[in-house]
Design a protein around this motif. Structure first.
Motif, PDB file in Angstrom:
ATOM      1  N   ASN A 240       8.381  -8.827  -2.198  1.00  0.00           N
ATOM      2  CA  ASN A 240       7.473  -9.300  -3.235  1.00  0.00           C
ATOM      3  C   ASN A 240       6.952  -8.101  -3.923  1.00  0.00           C
ATOM      4  O   ASN A 240       6.092  -8.648  -4.996  1.00  0.00           O
ATOM      5  CB  ASN A 240       6.511 -10.132  -2.810  1.00  0.00           C
ATOM      6  N   SER A 241       6.820  -6.916  -3.454  1.00  0.00           N
ATOM      7  CA  SER A 241       6.082  -5.913  -4.046  1.00  0.00           C
ATOM      8  C   SER A 241       4.542  -6.220  -3.951  1.00  0.00           C
ATOM      9  O   SER A 241       3.875  -6.090  -4.944  1.00  0.00           O
ATOM     10  CB  SER A 241       6.542  -5.573  -5.153  1.00  0.00           C
ATOM     11  N   THR A 242       4.278  -6.712  -2.757  1.00  0.00           N
ATOM     12  CA  THR A 242       2.773  -7.333  -2.531  1.00  0.00           C
ATOM     13  C   THR A 242       2.189  -6.860  -1.316  1.00  0.00           C
ATOM     14  O   THR A 242       2.938  -6.479  -0.228  1.00  0.00           O
ATOM     15  CB  THR A 242       2.719  -8.691  -2.825  1.00  0.00           C
ATOM     16  N   VAL A 243       0.940  -7.104  -1.017  1.00  0.00           N
ATOM     17  CA  VAL A 243       0.263  -6.851  -0.036  1.00  0.00           C
ATOM     18  C   VAL A 243      -0.497  -8.016   0.173  1.00  0.00           C
ATOM     19  O   VAL A 243      -1.199  -8.681  -0.362  1.00  0.00           O
ATOM     20  CB  VAL A 243      -0.785  -5.606  -0.079  1.00  0.00           C
ATOM     21  N   SER A 244      -0.287  -8.751   1.591  1.00  0.00           N
ATOM     22  CA  SER A 244      -1.092 -10.059   1.817  1.00  0.00           C
ATOM     23  C   SER A 244      -2.309  -9.577   2.801  1.00  0.00           C
ATOM     24  O   SER A 244      -2.114  -8.549   3.327  1.00  0.00           O
ATOM     25  CB  SER A 244      -0.225 -10.917   2.864  1.00  0.00           C
ATOM     26  N   VAL A 245      -3.539 -10.259   2.446  1.00  0.00           N
ATOM     27  CA  VAL A 245      -4.632  -9.949   3.139  1.00  0.00           C
ATOM     28  C   VAL A 245      -5.056 -11.171   3.931  1.00  0.00           C
ATOM     29  O   VAL A 245      -5.259 -12.150   3.394  1.00  0.00           O
ATOM     30  CB  VAL A 245      -5.793  -9.655   2.127  1.00  0.00           C
ATOM     31  N   ILE A 246      -5.067 -10.782   5.389  1.00  0.00           N
ATOM     32  CA  ILE A 246      -5.295 -11.673   6.174  1.00  0.00           C
ATOM     33  C   ILE A 246      -6.914 -11.897   6.871  1.00  0.00           C
ATOM     34  O   ILE A 246      -7.287 -10.711   6.967  1.00  0.00           O
ATOM     35  CB  ILE A 246      -4.331 -11.841   7.440  1.00  0.00           C
ATOM     36  N   ASP A 247      -7.404 -12.969   6.770  1.00  0.00           N
ATOM     37  CA  ASP A 247      -8.806 -13.057   7.249  1.00  0.00           C
ATOM     38  C   ASP A 247      -8.783 -13.221   8.795  1.00  0.00           C
ATOM     39  O   ASP A 247      -8.094 -14.292   9.224  1.00  0.00           O
ATOM     40  CB  ASP A 247      -9.595 -14.260   6.702  1.00  0.00           C
ATOM     41  N   THR A 248      -8.946 -12.420   9.808  1.00  0.00           N
ATOM     42  CA  THR A 248      -8.792 -12.658  11.064  1.00  0.00           C
ATOM     43  C   THR A 248      -9.758 -13.630  11.867  1.00  0.00           C
ATOM     44  O   THR A 248      -9.226 -13.937  13.104  1.00  0.00           O
ATOM     45  CB  THR A 248      -9.169 -11.122  11.910  1.00  0.00           C
ATOM     46  N   ALA A 249     -10.588 -14.181  11.168  1.00  0.00           N
ATOM     47  CA  ALA A 249     -11.217 -15.206  11.834  1.00  0.00           C
ATOM     48  C   ALA A 249     -10.565 -16.593  11.719  1.00  0.00           C
ATOM     49  O   ALA A 249     -10.815 -17.455  12.578  1.00  0.00           O
ATOM     50  CB  ALA A 249     -12.870 -15.331  11.190  1.00  0.00           C
ATOM     51  N   THR A 250      -9.790 -16.807  10.516  1.00  0.00           N
ATOM     52  CA  THR A 250      -9.199 -18.006  10.648  1.00  0.00           C
ATOM     53  C   THR A 250      -7.500 -17.762  10.748  1.00  0.00           C
ATOM     54  O   THR A 250      -6.687 -18.465  10.787  1.00  0.00           O
ATOM     55  CB  THR A 250      -9.152 -18.499   9.163  1.00  0.00           C
ATOM     56  N   THR A 256      -3.383 -12.064  -2.333  1.00  0.00           N
ATOM     57  CA  THR A 256      -2.087 -11.446  -2.243  1.00  0.00           C
ATOM     58  C   THR A 256      -2.312 -10.479  -3.466  1.00  0.00           C
ATOM     59  O   THR A 256      -2.706 -10.950  -4.429  1.00  0.00           O
ATOM     60  CB  THR A 256      -1.127 -12.461  -2.619  1.00  0.00           C
ATOM     61  N   ILE A 257      -2.210  -9.141  -3.324  1.00  0.00           N
ATOM     62  CA  ILE A 257      -2.256  -7.904  -4.118  1.00  0.00           C
ATOM     63  C   ILE A 257      -0.953  -7.657  -4.490  1.00  0.00           C
ATOM     64  O   ILE A 257      -0.176  -7.038  -3.826  1.00  0.00           O
ATOM     65  CB  ILE A 257      -3.036  -6.875  -3.218  1.00  0.00           C
ATOM     66  N   PRO A 258      -0.807  -7.527  -5.671  1.00  0.00           N
ATOM     67  CA  PRO A 258       0.386  -6.860  -6.518  1.00  0.00           C
ATOM     68  C   PRO A 258       0.419  -5.235  -6.195  1.00  0.00           C
ATOM     69  O   PRO A 258      -0.668  -4.683  -6.789  1.00  0.00           O
ATOM     70  CB  PRO A 258       0.521  -7.236  -7.889  1.00  0.00           C
ATOM     71  N   VAL A 259       1.483  -4.627  -5.780  1.00  0.00           N
ATOM     72  CA  VAL A 259       1.381  -3.137  -5.799  1.00  0.00           C
ATOM     73  C   VAL A 259       2.549  -2.726  -6.357  1.00  0.00           C
ATOM     74  O   VAL A 259       3.385  -3.366  -7.192  1.00  0.00           O
ATOM     75  CB  VAL A 259       1.274  -2.609  -4.213  1.00  0.00           C
ATOM     76  N   GLY A 260       3.108  -1.507  -6.168  1.00  0.00           N
ATOM     77  CA  GLY A 260       4.216  -0.776  -6.644  1.00  0.00           C
ATOM     78  C   GLY A 260       5.560  -1.594  -5.698  1.00  0.00           C
ATOM     79  O   GLY A 260       5.394  -2.317  -4.903  1.00  0.00           O
ATOM     80  N   ALA A 261       6.840  -1.033  -6.368  1.00  0.00           N
ATOM     81  CA  ALA A 261       7.905  -1.543  -5.871  1.00  0.00           C
ATOM     82  C   ALA A 261       8.360  -1.098  -4.411  1.00  0.00           C
ATOM     83  O   ALA A 261       7.965  -0.034  -4.007  1.00  0.00           O
ATOM     84  CB  ALA A 261       9.272  -1.174  -6.801  1.00  0.00           C
ATOM     85  N   GLN A 262       8.630  -2.111  -3.474  1.00  0.00           N
ATOM     86  CA  GLN A 262       9.026  -1.953  -2.117  1.00  0.00           C
ATOM     87  C   GLN A 262       7.942  -1.414  -1.244  1.00  0.00           C
ATOM     88  O   GLN A 262       8.310  -0.029  -0.958  1.00  0.00           O
ATOM     89  CB  GLN A 262      10.255  -1.215  -2.186  1.00  0.00           C
ATOM     90  N   PRO A 263       7.008  -1.939  -1.208  1.00  0.00           N
ATOM     91  CA  PRO A 263       5.824  -1.248  -0.406  1.00  0.00           C
ATOM     92  C   PRO A 263       6.331  -1.305   1.321  1.00  0.00           C
ATOM     93  O   PRO A 263       6.963  -2.189   1.615  1.00  0.00           O
ATOM     94  CB  PRO A 263       4.490  -2.130  -0.618  1.00  0.00           C
ATOM     95  N   PHE A 264       6.023  -0.070   1.697  1.00  0.00           N
ATOM     96  CA  PHE A 264       6.303  -0.008   3.186  1.00  0.00           C
ATOM     97  C   PHE A 264       4.820   0.374   4.004  1.00  0.00           C
ATOM     98  O   PHE A 264       4.178  -0.634   4.484  1.00  0.00           O
ATOM     99  CB  PHE A 264       7.360   0.834   3.577  1.00  0.00           C
ATOM    100  N   GLY A 265       4.708   1.437   4.248  1.00  0.00           N
ATOM    101  CA  GLY A 265       3.430   1.831   5.085  1.00  0.00           C
ATOM    102  C   GLY A 265       2.134   1.437   4.436  1.00  0.00           C
ATOM    103  O   GLY A 265       1.987   1.391   3.203  1.00  0.00           O
ATOM    104  N   VAL A 266       0.995   1.116   5.264  1.00  0.00           N
ATOM    105  CA  VAL A 266      -0.165   0.823   4.600  1.00  0.00           C
ATOM    106  C   VAL A 266      -1.231   1.326   5.873  1.00  0.00           C
ATOM    107  O   VAL A 266      -1.067   1.627   6.982  1.00  0.00           O
ATOM    108  CB  VAL A 266      -0.432  -0.683   4.497  1.00  0.00           C
TER     109      VAL A 266
END
Length: 354
Positions: A240-250, A256-266
């Motif tokens: 998707n070329s995105t980053v999902s942000v998870i709330d650990t409480a729920t 969902t954050i658009p980033v560059g093509a084929q993101p791997f490490g964070v």
């Protein structure tokens, strides 16, 4: 499986991009074009641990970066203060993931082609143990207390839990399909695992070593990072070329954050304000404002960056490229140095070595 990763994102590494040697093709135990070799089974003899240093021999702690070199079956060791390579360590076949213990005395490396984990003593930069794990181990994370290491087994759909005192697997946890990245919360109570083949994240209760939640995210999730406060988990979605942000409480996706093509490490900075994402298909690193869930700048780096790590003080980010490491100044978000490493570098971890 790793074959999908090779075909979709690292094809140029097999065709000699930038004049680099082609990836060595091993037989299909790995079910990919990178590696498959005869399994290395059984726990190798553990070398005697070095005696504790006396007070007058104790060295001042220093930051050291450990970079896995998939094609060379080695780990490059970089002194962060001088940005020089101080050692090259032979490990198992096709090393991928790497993580340092909180005390900085041990580094754990997953050997994808050997189905093992190499344990490095940072005092000597030698391998002191080799631990059999599941099929095609990909990534590894160490608990905040340093007592456990969690290893994703891509080929088995499981996570191996290693007792770091004995270097023995004490539990095997079924998760989703093709688990890749893994990260542990600062309190050590949860481990988050990206299941590339299932488009989900498994949440493991580390007290019981059972999966307590499964979270749908983007397509082909790979990298995982937890914010220092433990309230958010960032997951890169390659397809998707995105980053999902998870709330650990729920345990739900809140952005969902658009980033560059084929993101791997964070990787997230120690202050928790910024996240650095290696975009393999774009040859750059996205810098995310964690509070606003948005990209604030993009840093051009080397060819096909995969892994990324931030120094303990948060002043530098190390992005691992094809055969180099780009050192990013986080104050200016510019590359201030480019370091040579091994062939087909994959991941990086930074240890505070005593």
């Amino acid at each position: 499986m790793l074959a999908r990763w090779i075909k979709a994102t690292v094809a140029n590494r097999r065709t000699g991009i930038s004049g680099q040697p082609q990836v060595r093709v091993r037989r299909s135990r790995l079910r990919s074009a990178i590696t498959a070799v005869a399994l290395v089974t059984g726990l190798t003899a553990t070398a005697s641990l070095p005696a504790p240093a006396s007070a007058d021999q104790t060295r001042q702690a220093r930051q050291v970066a450990y970079v896995t070199n998939l094609n060379d079956d080695t780990v490059s060791v970089i002194d962060v203060a001088s940005n020089t390579t101080i050692a090259t360590i032979p490990v198992g076949n096709a090393p991928l993931g790497v993580a340092a213990s909180p005390g900085g005395t041990r580094v754990y490396v997953t050997n994808n082609g050997s189905n093992t984990v190499s344990v490095i003593d940072t005092a000597t930069n030698g391998v002191i143990a080799v631990i059999p794990v599941g099929a095609l181990p990909y990534d590894v994370a160490v608990s905040p207390g340093g007592t456990r290491a969690y290893v994703t087994n891509q080929g088995a759909g499981t996570v191996s839990v290693i007792d770091t005192a004995t270097n023995i697997v004490i539990a095997t946890i079924p998760v989703g399909n093709e688990p890749q990245g893994v990260a542990i919360t600062p309190g050590g109570t949860r481990a988050y695992v990206a299941n590339t083949g299932s488009n989900t994240v498994s949440v493991i209760d580390t007290a019981t070593n059972t999966v307590i939640a499964t979270i749908p995210v983007g397509a082909q999730p790979f990298g995982v990072a937890v914010t220092p406060g433990g309230t958010r988990v960032l997951v890169t979605n390659r397809a998707n070329s995105t980053v999902s942000v998870i709330d650990t409480a729920t345990d739900t996706v809140i952005a969902t954050i658009p980033v560059g093509a084929q993101p791997f490490g964070v990787a997230v900075t120690p202050g928790g304000t910024r996240a650095y994402v290696a975009n393999t298909g774009a040859n750059n690193v996205s810098v995310i404002d964690v509070a606003r869930n948005s990209v604030i700048t993009t840093v051009p780096v080397g060819t096909q960056p995969l892994g990324v790590a931030v120094t303990l003080g948060g002043t530098r980010a190390y992005a691992v490229n094809l055969t180099t490491v780009s050192v990013i100044n986080t104050a200016t978000n510019t590359v201030e140095a480019t370091l040579g490493v091994g062939n087909n570098a994959i991941e990086v971890a930074i240890a505070n070595v005593p």
